[in-house]
Design an enzyme around this catalytic site. Sequence first.
Site, PDB file in Angstrom:
ATOM      1  N   SER A  45      14.953 -61.179  11.388  1.00 43.66           N
ATOM      2  CA  SER A  45      14.559 -59.893  10.822  1.00 43.66           C
ATOM      3  C   SER A  45      13.279 -59.404  11.503  1.00 43.66           C
ATOM      4  O   SER A  45      13.274 -59.216  12.714  1.00 43.66           O
ATOM      5  CB  SER A  45      14.407 -60.031   9.303  1.00 43.66           C
ATOM      6  N   ASP A 192      21.137 -58.421   8.240  1.00 42.76           N
ATOM      7  CA  ASP A 192      19.888 -59.189   8.299  1.00 42.76           C
ATOM      8  C   ASP A 192      20.094 -60.713   8.287  1.00 42.76           C
ATOM      9  O   ASP A 192      20.688 -61.264   7.360  1.00 42.76           O
ATOM     10  CB  ASP A 192      19.040 -58.784   7.087  1.00 42.76           C
TER      11      ASP A 192
END
Length: 284
Positions: A45, A192
């Site tokens: 991320s 993510d």
Amino acid sequence: MSPQRTALVLGGGGITGIAWEVGLLAGLAEAGVDLSTADLVVGTSAGSVVGAQVTSGVPLADLYARQLLPVTEQGPPARVGRRLIASLALAMLRTRGSDVAFRRRVGALAVRAADAGHTPTEQERLAVIGDRLPSREWPARPLRVTAVDAESGEFRAFDRTSGVPLLQAVAASCAVPGVYPPVTVAGRRWVDGGMRSPANVDLATGCERVVVLAPIVRGVGPVASVDAQVTALVARVTVVSPDPASVAAIGRNVLDPAAREPSARAGHAQAVAVTEQVREVWAG
């Protein structure tokens, strides 16, 4: 191929996480501990953005200076709202601890939100991520960027051998479900990498010395915590997370660009307190 002895693991944490990690890295380098020389960099991320930045060859001081520039983003900041938090909690309950089932459910949530127009478009998001990357070419040194297949729940670590452009890999890793759209790679939609773990420290398995910079360390339900993954490593390892001053600078919304500069400065200041802790592991 030479063995990968050192690993820098960079965890997720939004816009403020990027800033805090860059500030910390710059401060450590000023103190003589340059983590950008790692044999392996793992980014999840926000950490995928920082990983791409620190392996690009751009000096850490320049990356830090960029975090201190005035905010140019227009409109209200994105945020992980209460409704989304409730949806994630419900997904955890319904999947009864199954990590893959949880990731599939979260991926479906991300797809629905994007298809309903509740997030920016994929192209808009790629443009934002592209502005954060000094280069769109994979670095020569090993960089692993984590993401999750929105349909299957498969976890993947992209690298330069994956046939995936760096921009798409990083954008996928940063695709917070329900906030940003899944990113399409080879006909699949990805979200993510933090949906598996805040930092995915286990990708550093095999390295002798590991430093983890983790804006978020806790795992909830099927999302593995940083501590749980660190415990399984056979390596010299240290974890650095935000100290109280950094937590205050980051604030409650990790996606707020207005908190970028104070987060970067807080990370830079925190480096003074953790330099010896990090040096002990890194110098080996």
